[in-house]
Scaffold this motif. Structure first.
Motif, mmCIF file in Angstrom:
data_model
loop_
_atom_site.group_PDB
_atom_site.id
_atom_site.type_symbol
_atom_site.label_atom_id
_atom_site.label_comp_id
_atom_site.label_asym_id
_atom_site.label_seq_id
_atom_site.Cartn_x
_atom_site.Cartn_y
_atom_site.Cartn_z
ATOM 1 N N VAL A 219 -33.921 10.899 55.651
ATOM 2 C CA VAL A 219 -33.989 9.457 55.876
ATOM 3 C C VAL A 219 -33.812 8.735 54.545
ATOM 4 C CG1 VAL A 219 -35.420 7.533 56.660
ATOM 5 C CG2 VAL A 219 -35.511 9.725 57.865
ATOM 6 N N TYR A 220 -32.947 7.721 54.566
ATOM 7 C CA TYR A 220 -32.767 6.825 53.425
ATOM 8 C C TYR A 220 -33.113 5.418 53.886
ATOM 9 C CZ TYR A 220 -30.069 10.619 51.285
ATOM 10 O OH TYR A 220 -29.670 11.823 50.772
ATOM 11 N N ILE A 221 -34.091 4.820 53.222
ATOM 12 C CA ILE A 221 -34.446 3.435 53.515
ATOM 13 C C ILE A 221 -33.778 2.579 52.454
ATOM 14 C CG2 ILE A 221 -36.327 1.796 53.823
ATOM 15 C CD1 ILE A 221 -38.141 4.159 54.490
ATOM 16 N N MET B 165 -34.359 16.986 41.213
ATOM 17 C CA MET B 165 -35.198 18.026 41.795
ATOM 18 C C MET B 165 -36.328 17.418 42.625
ATOM 19 S SD MET B 165 -37.446 20.891 39.764
ATOM 20 C CE MET B 165 -38.444 19.606 39.000
ATOM 21 N N HIS B 166 -36.836 16.283 42.198
ATOM 22 C CA HIS B 166 -37.938 15.647 42.925
ATOM 23 C C HIS B 166 -37.419 14.869 44.139
ATOM 24 C CE1 HIS B 166 -40.946 16.786 39.988
ATOM 25 N NE2 HIS B 166 -40.194 16.295 39.002
ATOM 26 N N VAL B 167 -36.523 13.916 43.896
ATOM 27 C CA VAL B 167 -36.075 13.058 45.006
ATOM 28 C C VAL B 167 -35.194 13.828 45.971
ATOM 29 C CG1 VAL B 167 -36.271 10.956 43.641
ATOM 30 C CG2 VAL B 167 -34.108 12.220 43.657
ATOM 31 N N GLY B 168 -34.502 14.852 45.485
ATOM 32 C CA GLY B 168 -33.648 15.619 46.375
ATOM 33 C C GLY B 168 -34.421 16.484 47.342
ATOM 34 N N ASN B 169 -35.692 16.760 47.040
ATOM 35 C CA ASN B 169 -36.527 17.557 47.932
ATOM 36 C C ASN B 169 -37.471 16.711 48.768
ATOM 37 O OD1 ASN B 169 -35.607 20.196 47.245
ATOM 38 N ND2 ASN B 169 -36.661 20.010 45.285
ATOM 39 N N ASP B 170 -37.338 15.404 48.667
ATOM 40 C CA ASP B 170 -38.159 14.511 49.483
ATOM 41 C C ASP B 170 -37.465 14.246 50.811
ATOM 42 O OD1 ASP B 170 -39.895 14.387 47.386
ATOM 43 O OD2 ASP B 170 -39.119 12.491 46.593
ATOM 44 N N PHE B 171 -38.260 14.255 51.879
ATOM 45 C CA PHE B 171 -37.691 13.940 53.187
ATOM 46 C C PHE B 171 -37.172 12.510 53.244
ATOM 47 C CE2 PHE B 171 -40.588 17.292 55.202
ATOM 48 C CZ PHE B 171 -39.572 18.229 55.191
ATOM 49 N N VAL B 172 -37.866 11.619 52.556
ATOM 50 C CA VAL B 172 -37.553 10.187 52.636
ATOM 51 C C VAL B 172 -37.301 9.667 51.234
ATOM 52 C CG1 VAL B 172 -38.362 7.916 53.367
ATOM 53 C CG2 VAL B 172 -38.996 9.956 54.688
ATOM 54 N N ASN B 173 -36.229 8.903 51.077
ATOM 55 C CA ASN B 173 -35.921 8.231 49.821
ATOM 56 C C ASN B 173 -35.739 6.742 50.079
ATOM 57 O OD1 ASN B 173 -35.924 10.159 47.708
ATOM 58 N ND2 ASN B 173 -34.013 11.029 48.496
ATOM 59 N N ILE B 174 -36.391 5.937 49.257
ATOM 60 C CA ILE B 174 -36.211 4.486 49.304
ATOM 61 C C ILE B 174 -35.150 4.129 48.264
ATOM 62 C CG2 ILE B 174 -37.316 2.255 48.979
ATOM 63 C CD1 ILE B 174 -39.974 3.619 49.749
ATOM 64 N N LYS C 79 -32.273 -7.212 52.908
ATOM 65 C CA LYS C 79 -31.809 -6.467 54.074
ATOM 66 C C LYS C 79 -32.352 -5.045 53.987
ATOM 67 C CE LYS C 79 -27.451 -7.366 53.307
ATOM 68 N NZ LYS C 79 -25.970 -7.410 53.483
ATOM 69 N N VAL C 80 -32.936 -4.624 55.078
ATOM 70 C CA VAL C 80 -33.525 -3.285 55.137
ATOM 71 C C VAL C 80 -32.856 -2.527 56.270
ATOM 72 C CG1 VAL C 80 -35.631 -1.947 55.451
ATOM 73 C CG2 VAL C 80 -35.718 -4.143 54.244
ATOM 74 N N GLN C 81 -32.349 -1.383 55.943
ATOM 75 C CA GLN C 81 -31.737 -0.537 56.959
ATOM 76 C C GLN C 81 -32.111 0.920 56.705
ATOM 77 O OE1 GLN C 81 -27.453 -0.456 57.154
ATOM 78 N NE2 GLN C 81 -27.444 0.315 59.248
ATOM 79 N N VAL C 82 -32.447 1.605 57.776
ATOM 80 C CA VAL C 82 -32.809 3.015 57.702
ATOM 81 C C VAL C 82 -31.591 3.834 58.118
ATOM 82 C CG1 VAL C 82 -34.286 4.821 58.618
ATOM 83 C CG2 VAL C 82 -35.248 2.584 58.099
ATOM 84 N N LEU C 83 -31.110 4.653 57.197
ATOM 85 C CA LEU C 83 -29.990 5.551 57.472
ATOM 86 C C LEU C 83 -30.526 6.963 57.613
ATOM 87 C CD1 LEU C 83 -27.435 4.218 54.831
ATOM 88 C CD2 LEU C 83 -27.701 3.522 57.222
#
Length: 1606
Positions: free
Chosen positions: A1452-1454, A1421-1430, A1487-1491
């Motif tokens: 966005v997924y970092i 419920m928390h992470v699913g409603n966040d615009f950005v997830n690391i 390695k860092v990639q933004v999807l």
């Protein structure tokens, strides 16, 4: 005199088809006239069917005369002698003429030899007339007087008169024998004269058309051959003369002479003579001697050999039939006749039946057995005799037809054994280039014998079938040998096309009328196959042996299929069978190695061999097994069919799996020879008992890719089993990839594996399933979508193909000739065709993700292969090996420096960067890494990286993107570079910002990484970076990237510690330029006259072939113009950058920049009005707040006043865009001032320094007030008093003006509600960002969300990401996290600066509820409603947002992935560790990639994977997350039409809007009151102005109090 044959052939003339055939026949046979005895009588006798046959033939011969002679002189002497004797016996006076007119005697006198020519001619004519009219007796006397007229040397008139006289004398029916002899004696001498036709006419008259030769029976037969020869010679001369005459006339007239077939005089004479001879032989056979017949036949043979006229041969054949059927013919002459007749049969189709009719008649005659024996002798002795191939083929035809024809039952019987021996002997004939035709005839004969049921039964019964099979085998073997020789002589390109088709075409050329209309070799195979179905096993085995030994599978698909089926069904390739290995070798040689055999047959053979190998391996000796394996495997070198090759490679892999080291090395050598073209033969050590072979074709193998994929499969198979073999396979793949002469497809197949090699944290080798380079593949149009898009544009493809044709014309240029690099360095051949260039439009490789390898690689790291020696990784030198990764880097460097085929070059530059992200792989290759850095920097500096071929439609900037990507990956190795080398890297990125438009974005992103990894180098070049960015201000497509970079730098104070005022102003100027650009675009889109979308004003398109794809591919969204797609983000980001950079200035420098900033925050719109945007207003507010202070964090003091300070009064004023609230204690004046502004809320205390009044002062309060003065209810100071301390009193303002005056707000519900709403809006932009940990092997959401902890480096990352904050009792906006009962955990991480606040929703800090919430919906419920997830991805697998953590709101997924896959053992070690050693933490890289969600703009610096050290990771990720959250907020509130760029409302703007809305309502109500009072005062006659004016009032003091102070 006739012309010789050589002279006759010097002047060509137009001939009919029959003349041409006859001419050819004459030419071919003329040379054999002098050797007319090819076969001796003794040899023929040996071929007779029985000893009595020849003697019976001799009995048929006529008796010889006693005085038989052979030449003309002897015949003439005998004639004179016999005539003298005859004259003595006959009592007739020659001188006495009886009958006739009286003048006859006078005429006889004038006819005498002593008379003049004219007198004699006249007398002869008159006597001729008399003889025709009168019956005169004793005409010999008359002829005796004039017989000299026809002698040689006489004139034409004399000869004519003489012949007329002779004919008149012969015009009697009662001539005696003496008279015939006497008249014949007169013409026997001049038979060769020019008047042969007259002589023939006279002979016909003399002999009654040949029926009566009495008197000349001993003389005439011997002269007939001479007459035929003379007549033929005269006919040849006459024909030649006519030909020369026609040629001369044609040259004279300039036209070709017409062809006429009118018979000549001498031709008529010749044909008449032939008929005359036939009549004589018919009625006077007994008068002919053997020599007379032989002479006639010899003359006829000569005519047939020399003539060019079909009619000559036709008449000769008729006479030959008569002579050979009515007379005895000697064996030599008979053989010569048969040879000529067979020649005619073979060469002259029009006369074939006539010639065969002659032989058929003779066969039925007394000479039948002799003819049969002669034919067999001619065939059997042909290799040693002078018989020509044409005669030999004709003889076979005659024998063939005679034996098999049902209508020829009257022919003498011929033993089949003799026939087969003769046929087998004649196959040794080698005196002609057309022996294949002879073999075809023999084979046709043999086929018909097989197909004849009666004859076949006889052959089987007499056990002669093997002899017949040997004949067939010999023919098939010779034919196969010729075809193989021809195949070896063909070009390599033809060999790989379709050998079977060319062989079939050659077979078709063998068909001729003599052999039949069908292919004899195919018929032979078909006949044997049919025979095999009806015979017992031994004969079937013999047929198989015939097929094997004759190699007929080379040209017969049916034979090859039969052989394959036979060995497959009978399982005859077993060591239990004798000669099994030889049969295997033969099977491989004639089927597997023969490319003309149908591929399905060859495939079946390969599978048979594969099955046999399993048996052989189990029961045979190892040496035999090795020989068998080598025999099969070495065929992959020359194989050209894909399916067959794959079957062979399957066997190869199976053998290699269990092979000894010696066999395995041989397999490697064979594979290398099949892939890498050999310039010279290289020796491959043979196995014991096996012959050596030369390796490799001398041309690129089109199946090199398939063979290389076999090497790849073997490498993957041995990766976790045998380190030494895997290392050898790795070395072979390197050689393939490096070799310039290999097919590009083969090199690419090797590179696909080499660039997937990775190393885990313990340096164990692992093969990645994906190449991880899709974004670069898009840049070069190498994804499936981009290729499909290119192919869909027919018009563009046509235009491009036309361009290729113009560029390369029709010159040869292979696809690899489109390679990169200068001709002096390149080893590639510059040869191909236009078709190959057009084919190059279709890329040789496309990015296929996990589908790039021929099979799935092992999931676990190799326990025996390492990238580096290490004590910790359990390396054992006895069975472990280290891959030489340095050689792979050398390959990359060589490709970059020297160039390569474009397909290879493009693949290298696209994929090497992704491999460089795996730092443990290159632990032992630091020298190569440094060299690579030097090469890249040099090429960037000098612009010497290679340009793509024109046919690709790409440009050099497309290649530059890949080059800069490699350099970006090298940033992670900065700790191995010197300071100068690090500085150079930064300078190269700066160069890339301005050099090429398409590389600016990537270089800016790379500099963002450099800010965290190499800050010292960035500091040195910061002024250059800013100057470059000012130069590219006009490129609106990179506005987002420039602004994000500036925002990142603003949060890293060490980077601008040396900034001057000019530098700050430059940064601010960049922001203002972009703001103005957005304003201009907004005005253009909102102007009715120019309804142009922003996206139409400025777009960035790909160059070359990829430009169209940039507008349609959702995989290439990062190439779109983000500022055009989302100008709202550019607008908001520009203000954020201004805010950050102003706050980053030193406090003493800020006031100097305030005027400049304020001036640029306002602008003049299209209507000429000065305007300040809402975001500009809050920015101005921020500037006013921090221009002179860095201490602006305050809090209210609810207990600021004591009871003794008096009663508290509260007033709120609306002042400009702020709210001022004053809480004042009425007795002491102590006040708490709350200043609510858009960018902050500040609390302060104010207390007047009150003292007691002097003693002489009267009391301040009287009466009732005096009574309460000393109580707490006394109010001596109101908030208005405090208010006017900060604002000018009413008397200081313009008279009657209320503009800008504070507005006192009444204590009303809507005002209190507005203040409450304002206070709930934070002064900071608050963002919520999820943090999710994926443990080893996890891919399911349920497992991932169940994690309550992570590895030590993950925990260290969290500590750097923010501050651990207690949830319970927190006053922060936790964005849904429970702050009262610890439902969502005890702690979370938070971070903030003076503008922004981040609350992290860390799933590992949230508790699990396995009973109530087994699927962890509370966390979701928390992470699913966040615009950005690391996402901390320690799973070792690729993260897929759609399937792993799906969410409708997350955009966005970092994804953070350790640079090296961590094994389970190491992951447990990290998890159990409380903390990481600082040195280890710094050394680790990630390695860092933004999807991003589909359709969401990809603007982040990590859109393409970046490598970041553990030390810089938290700050880098926090910056990415913050920017992504802002962008997500802007994206969700954007105006799709693009007309409104001000849709994003920050917290500051929200607070400002509350103030403005409150102002609008208060002012509206005030205007209504003013209007009402004006109306009432005017109606009452008073002054309305004085009624609404006044000083600050107290509560309850009328209208002035209502409005408040001025």
């Amino acid at each position: 005199m006739s012309r010789s044959d050589s002279d006759a052939t010097q002047t060509p003339e137009r001939k009919s088809s029959s003349s041409a055939l006859l001419d050819a026949f004459r030419t071919l046979t003329s040379s054999r006239l002098q050797n007319a005895s090819p076969t001796s009588a003794s040899s023929v006798a040996t071929l007779a069917h029985s000893p009595g046959e020849m003697s019976s033939i001799e009995n048929l011969r006529p008796k010889k005369r006693q005085s038989q002679t052979s030449d003309a002189n002897e015949a003439h002497s005998r004639q004179e002698e016999e005539s003298t004797n005859l004259a003595e016996d006959i009592d007739i006076s020659i001188g006495k003429v009886l009958g006739g007119p009286p003048r006859l005697h006078r005429l006889l006198h004038h006819l005498g030899p002593d008379q003049p020519e004219q007198t004699r001619v006249g007398s002869a004519k008159e006597i001729t007339l008399i003889l025709r009219e009168y019956p005169i007796q004793n005409v010999l006397s008359i002829w005796d007087s004039g017989k000299d007229l026809i002698e040689e040397g006489k004139s034409g008139k004399e000869s004519q008169a003489g012949y007329d006289l002779l004919e008149a004398c012969l015009n009697r029916s009662d001539l005696t024998g003496y008279e015939r002899w006497h008249f014949y004696s007169s013409i026997s001498t001049p038979l060769t004269a020019a008047n042969l036709d007259r002589c023939l006419h006279i002979l016909e008259s003399l002999t009654e058309q040949g029926r009566n030769i009495e008197g000349v029976e001993n003389l005439l037969p011997s002269q007939l051959a001479l007459m035929l020869k003379s007549s033929f010679e005269k006919s040849l001369a006459e024909r030649e003369e006519r030909k020369l005459s026609k040629k001369s006339q044609a040259l004279k007239d300039g036209k070709r002479a017409p062809i006429t077939q009118v018979p000549l005089i001498e031709e008529k004479t010749l044909y008449s003579l032939v008929r005359y001879v036939m009549e004589i032989t018919k009625y006077n056979a007994k008068s002919f001697l053997d020599d007379d017949v032989s002479a006639l036949l010899t003359t006829l043979l000569n005519i047939c050999k020399r003539t060019r006229t079909k009619t000559d041969i036709t008449h000769s054949l008729e006479l030959m039939t008569v002579l050979m059927t009515r007379f005895y013919v000697s064996i030599p002459v008979l053989s010569s006749c048969l040879e000529v007749l067979c020649d005619i049969i073979h060469q002259l189709a029009e006369l074939r039946d006539a010639a065969y009719s002659v032989i058929r008649s003779v066969l039925r005659s007394h000479l039948g057995h002799a003819v049969t024996a002669a034919l067999l002798a001619l065939i059997q002795q042909s290799p040693q005799s002078n018989v020509g191939i044409t005669s030999l083929r004709g003889a076979i035809f005659v024998l063939h037809r005679a034996i098999l024809s049902e209508s020829e039952s009257a022919f003498p019987a011929v033993p089949l054994a003799s026939v087969l021996r003769s046929l087998r002997s004649c196959l040794a004939f080698q005196k002609s280039s057309k022996v294949d035709r002879l073999e075809a005839d023999v084979l046709t004969f043999a086929i018909d014998l097989i197909n004849h049921p009666t004859i076949l039964d006889v052959l089987v019964e007499e056990q002669d079938l093997n002899d017949l099979l040997s004949v067939v085998e010999a023919c098939l073997s010779n034919h196969s040998s010729r075809l193989r020789a021809k195949t070896r002589g063909t070009a390599s390109s033809e060999r790989y096309s379709s050998p079977h088709s060319s062989v079939t075409a050659d077979l078709g050329k063998l068909d001729d009328p003599l052999s039949g209309t069908s292919n004899p070799y195919e018929r032979a195979v078909a006949s044997l196959l049919m025979l095999s179905a009806h015979v017992d096993a031994p004969i079937e085995s013999n047929i198989v042996d015939v097929f094997l030994r004759s190699d007929c599978a080379h040209f017969s698909a049916e034979a090859s299929r039969f052989i394959a089926d036979y060995f497959s069904d009978e399982t005859l390739l077993s060591p239990s069978r004798e000669n099994w290995f030889n049969d295997t070798k033969k099977l491989v040689e004639i089927i597997l190695k023969d490319r003309s055999v149908p591929n399905d047959v060859r495939l079946r053979t390969v599978r048979t061999l594969g099955k046999a190998y399993s048996t052989i391996e189990a029961v045979a000796a190892s040496e035999t097994t090795s020989q068998f394996a080598r025999l099969v495997i070495e065929n992959i070198i020359e194989e050209s069919d894909l399916v067959v090759q794959e079957a062979l490679l399957d066997i190869t892999i199976s053998v290699a799996e269990r092979a000894t080291d010696v066999i395995f090395q041989t397999i490697l050598q064979i594979l290398e020879a099949s892939i890498i073209p050999q310039r010279s033969s290289s020796y491959i050590p043979p196995l014991p008992g096996s012959p050596a072979f030369t390796s490799g074709p001398q041309f690129p193998n089109p199946l090199g890719k398939t063979n290389t994929e076999c090497v790849v499969r073997m490498f993957l198979l041995h990766l976790n089993r045998l380190a030494g073999r895997a290392k050898g396979l790795y070395a072979l793949l390197l050689r393939i990839a490096r070799h310039a002469d290999c097919e590009p497809d083969a090199r690419l197949a090797a590179l696909k594996l080499l660039f997937r090699i990775r190393s885990d944290a313990s340096h164990h080798i692992v093969v990645n399933t994906s190449a991880e380079s899709e974004h670069l593949a898009v840049s070069l149009c190498r994804t499936v979508d981009t290729v499909a898009t290119l192919k869909s544009s027919d018009e563009e493809a046509t235009q491009r193909a036309s361009q290729i044709l113009e560029e390369i014309g029709h010159a040869a240029m292979p696809r690899r000739a489109s390679g990169i690099g200068t001709s002096s360095k390149s080893k590639l051949a510059r040869r191909s065709s236009v078709a190959s260039a057009v084919h190059a439009l279709r890329p040789a490789w496309t990015y296929l993700g996990p589908e790039g390898l021929p099979q799935e690689p092992p999931a676990e790291p190799s326990p025996i292969l390492f990238s580096s020696l290490s004590r910790e990784n359990g390396f054992d030198a006895d069975y472990c090996e280290v891959l030489e990764i340095g050689r792979l880097m050398e390959l990359v460097i060589s490709t970059l420096q020297q160039g390569a085929d474009w397909e290879v070059y493009s693949y290298v530059i696209v994929h090497v960067g992704a491999q460089l992200t795996n730092r443990p792989l290159f632990r032992e290759t630091l020298p190569q890494i440094k060299h690579l850095r030097n090469v890249i920097c040099e090429q960037v500096r000098n612009q010497t990286f290679h340009e793509p071929p024109s046919y690709t439609g790409l440009k050099k900037s497309d290649v530059a993107i890949c080059i800069f990507h490699i350099l970006t990956m090298l940033i992670s190795y900065h700790d191995n570079f010197s300071k100068n080398e690090q500085d150079e890297i930064v300078k190269m990125f700066i160069l890339g910002i301005g050099a090429r438009e398409r590389t600016a974005r990537d270089c800016i992103h790379a500099l963002s990484v450099c800010c965290h990894e190499m800050p010292g180098s960035v500091v040195k070049s910061m002024d250059q970076i800013l100057h470059k960015m000012t130069q590219i201000i006009t490129q609106s497509n990179i506005a987002v990237h420039v602004l994000e970079f500036l925002a990142a730098v603003a949060r890293l104070p060490d980077l601008f510690r040396n900034f001057r005022d000019e530098d700050y102003k430059m940064v601010l100027g960049i922001c203002f330029r972009y703001l103005q650009s957005v304003r201009d675009q907004r005005e253009r889109t909102t102007t009715p006259q120019t309804p142009v979308r922003v996206s139409q004003v400025s777009t960035l398109r790909h160059s070359g072939a990829s430009r169209d794809f940039a507008t349609i591919s959702e995989h290439d969204d990062h190439h779109k113009n983000s500022s055009d797609d989302l100008p709202q983000y550019v607008h908001a980001l520009a203000f954020h950058v201004i805010t950050f950079w102003f706050m980053s200035m030193k406090i003493q420098d800020r006031p100097k920049h305030v005027p400049y900033i304020m001036a640029n925050l306002s602008y003049t719109n299209q209507w000429g009005k000065t305007t300040v945007e809402e975001q500009g207003e809050v920015t101005m507010d921020m500037i006013e707040r921090v221009a002179y202070s860095d201490r602006d964090e305050t809090a209210p003091d609810l207990g600021f006043a004591k009871e003794s300070d008096g009663q508290i009064s509260k007033r709120t004023w609306l002042i400009g865009n702020s709210l001022l609230t004053i809480d004042t204690a009425g007795r002491s004046g102590l006040s708490q001032i709350t200043r609510r502004r858009p960018s902050y809320t500040r609390y302060s205390l104010y207390k007047p320094h009150l003292i007691d009044p002097p003693q002489h002062q009267v009391p301040l309060a009287l009466g009732v007030r005096a009574e309460i003065y000393h109580t707490s209810d006394f109010v001596g100071i109101y908030p208005e008093d405090v208010m006017q301390e900060f604002y000018a009193p009413i008397s200081m303002l313009s008279h009657g003006s209320t503009a800008g005056q504070p507005i006192l707000l009444q204590d009303e519900e809507y005002i209190n509600r507005a203040l409450s709403t304002f206070d709930r809006i934070p002064a900071l932009d608050s963002h919520k960002i999820g943090v999710i940990y994926m443990d080893v092997g996890q891919t399911a959401e349920r497992d991932i969300l169940a994690n309550t902890g992570g590895a030590a480096d993950y925990n260290a990352f969290l500590n750097g990401l923010g501050t651990l904050t207690r949830l319970r009792g927190s006053t922060l906006n936790m964005h849904g996290l429970d702050r009262s009962t610890d439902t969502d955990g005890i702690y979370t991480y938070c971070w903030r600066d003076r503008v922004t606040e981040i609350i992290y929703h860390v799933t590992t800090l949230m508790p699990n509820y396995p009973l109530d919430d087994p699927r962890h919906y509370q966390k979701k419920m928390h992470v699913g409603n966040d615009f950005v997830n690391i996402i901390w991805n320690a799973s070792g697998r690729r993260f897929h947002p759609e399937s792993t953590i799906p969410s409708q709101l997350t955009t966005v997924y970092i994804v953070i992935t350790p640079e090296a896959h961590t094994s389970f053992r190491h992951s447990v070690h990290f998890s159990n560790a409380d903390h990481l050693d600082p040195d280890i933490s710094v050394s680790l890289s990630y390695k860092v990639q933004v999807l991003t969600k589909s359709g969401f703009p990809a603007t982040s610096p990590a859109t393409e994977t970046k490598i970041v050290s553990g030390a810089a990771l938290p700050s880098f990720i926090r910056l990415l997350a913050l920017n992504a959250s802002v962008l997500s907020s802007v994206w969700t509130t954007r105006d799709p039409s693009g007309n409104n760029t001000d849709t994003y409302v920050s917290s500051w703007r929200a607070r400002l809007r509350v103030i403005k809305q409150l102002r609008e309502r208060v002012i509206g109500e005030r205007e209504e009151v003013v209007t009402e009072r004006r109306r009432s005062v005017v109606e009452g006659g008073g002054n309305w102005r004085s009624s609404v004016s006044g000083a600050f009032g107290r509560p309850g003091e009328g209208a002035e109090r209502e409005w408040g102070t001025g």
